[in-house]
Scaffold this motif. Structure first.
Motif, short mmCIF file in Angstrom:
data_model
loop_
_atom_site.label_atom_id
_atom_site.label_comp_id
_atom_site.label_asym_id
_atom_site.label_seq_id
_atom_site.Cartn_x
_atom_site.Cartn_y
_atom_site.Cartn_z
N GLN A 82 0.83 -1.21 0.00
CA GLN A 82 0.00 0.00 0.00
C GLN A 82 0.87 1.26 0.00
O GLN A 82 0.57 2.23 -0.71
N ASP A 85 2.53 1.58 -3.43
CA ASP A 85 1.53 1.97 -4.42
C ASP A 85 1.22 3.45 -4.34
O ASP A 85 1.11 4.14 -5.37
N LEU A 135 -5.65 -0.67 -4.82
CA LEU A 135 -4.44 -0.03 -5.31
C LEU A 135 -4.76 1.09 -6.29
O LEU A 135 -5.69 0.99 -7.08
#
Length: 385
Positions: A82, A85, A135
């Motif tokens: 995360q 991303d 994402l």
């Protein structure tokens, strides 16, 4: 992924061949529906900023730094993905190939070395995030296969049948060739990492050369055959000679990653491979390893694709620097090296250019001095940063 139709107005649109002022509309299916003249209709006001296609990143090692941020520290793989991303998207990258290592040192006594199980855990976190629409960017997997390693085939099997694997690079970091034609940097690195004296270092180099002689030819052929059978693009890595390039051509290689000499880059480009170099190389003005500079290849017309490698923000900055500093390279031409050319090289023909019918992956960019600042990112018309 559907969205409401969205108008982007008052933008400097970076098209395939020129930059023009106007507007762009993304339809409810996330595709570019119209590119037109300036519009007074209500919509997102780009305030005269550049509007580019979303950037496409084929080789970033950056995910590992979120997973293993310090020696002997391992982060939760979902949290690491995360964080990675978010940084990727905020750099204007809407499609990313996360590079994961396959083939590890069999003689490394360090307890801190990442293993193939770590790579598989990161791939699982990427793919679960993708499936659950968590994402911001569109993620694929790039396997960096160390063909000299004795465990590379066994490790590769962890990814057998994984449809997110869309790119495989064939790497060989054996001393005395490719990236390490000059042994100075290799010796400096391993003396520091392992604490070797001169005698131990010389023995280690000979062991690595023998390991490569035993493993590399068969592993290279086996992995490339698997890639061709499964429609996965192949990249060569650190080619230094015409012989290296000829071997890559024989394996149906599509991308030449980080060639270390002008000779190899020229031969790769002329053979129809997309020559990929690091964006940090452009920004810094040269290779940190002392190999051929990306600018030299750009000036010679042998640079096709840029990769952020280890600094996500470098991708956009390098494109603008090429346009500003290299004679004969316009901004649209520079932008193709981080958008449409990598898309074509990997077979993603639905993105990478501002054209009707293509994906509405967009980046709004403002120049502050000579530094490009990302002010907005949209993936298929939906704002993600």
């Amino acid at each position: 992924m559907s969205t409401h139709p969205k108008l982007f107005k008052n933008a400097r649109l970076v098209l395939a061949e020129d930059v023009t002022s106007g507007s762009l509309t993304v339809d409810q299916d996330g595709l570019i529906a119209d590119i037109g003249s300036p519009s007074e209709t209500a919509g997102h006001d780009c305030e005269g900023d550049f509007l580019l296609p979303g950037l496409i990143e084929l080789h970033t090692d950056h995910l590992e730094t979120h997973y293993a941020p310090r020696p002997k520290v391992r982060w939760n793989p979902v949290a690491a993905v995360q964080a990675h991303d978010a940084q990727i998207a905020c750099a204007g990258i809407t499609t990313v190939f996360d590079a994961l290592r396959v083939g590890m040192d069999d003689d490394d006594p360090s307890t801190d070395t990442l293993k193939v199980a770590d790579m598989r855990a990161l791939a699982d976190a990427v793919e679960t995030g993708q499936d659950e629409h968590r994402l911001r960017a569109d993620h694929y997997i790039h396997l960096r296969c160390e063909v000299s390693a004795p465990d590379v085939i066994r490790a590769f099997e962890y990814f057998d049948g994984d449809d997110r694997v869309r790119l495989i690079s064939l790497m060989d970091h054996t001393p005395g060739q490719r990236q390490f034609v000059s042994l100075d940097s290799y010796i400096s690195y391993y003396k520091g990492k392992r604490g070797f004296n001169d005698e131990q270092m010389a023995e280690f180099i000979e062991q690595r050369k023998a390991r490569a002689d035993k493993n590399t030819p068969g592993n290279r052929k086996s992995i490339s055959a698997y890639a061709q059978e499964n429609g996965i693009a192949i990249a060569s890595h650190d080619d230094a000679t015409v012989d290296h390039v000829d071997e890559a051509v024989s394996l149906n290689t599509k991308i030449a990653e980080f060639p270390t000499t002008l000779e190899a880059a020229k031969a790769s480009h002329e053979a129809g491979m997309a020559v990929l170099m690091g964006a940090p190389n452009v920004v810094r003005g040269g290779s940190h390893s002392g190999n051929v500079s990306a600018r030299e290849l750009a000036e010679a017309g042998h640079l096709d694709v840029l990769s952020s490698d280890y600094i996500p923000a470098s991708l956009l900055q390098a494109a603008f620097q090429l346009a500003d500093e290299i004679d004969g390279i316009t901004l649209p031409q520079a932008v193709t090296k981080v958008t449409s050319t990598p898309a074509k090289a990997i077979g993603l023909n639905d993105r990478g250019v501002l054209e009707t019918g293509k994906r509405g992956d967009l980046v709004q960019v403002k120049l502050v001095g000579n530094v490009p600042i990302v002010r907005g990112v949209w993936r298929e018309g939906r704002r993600v940063a």
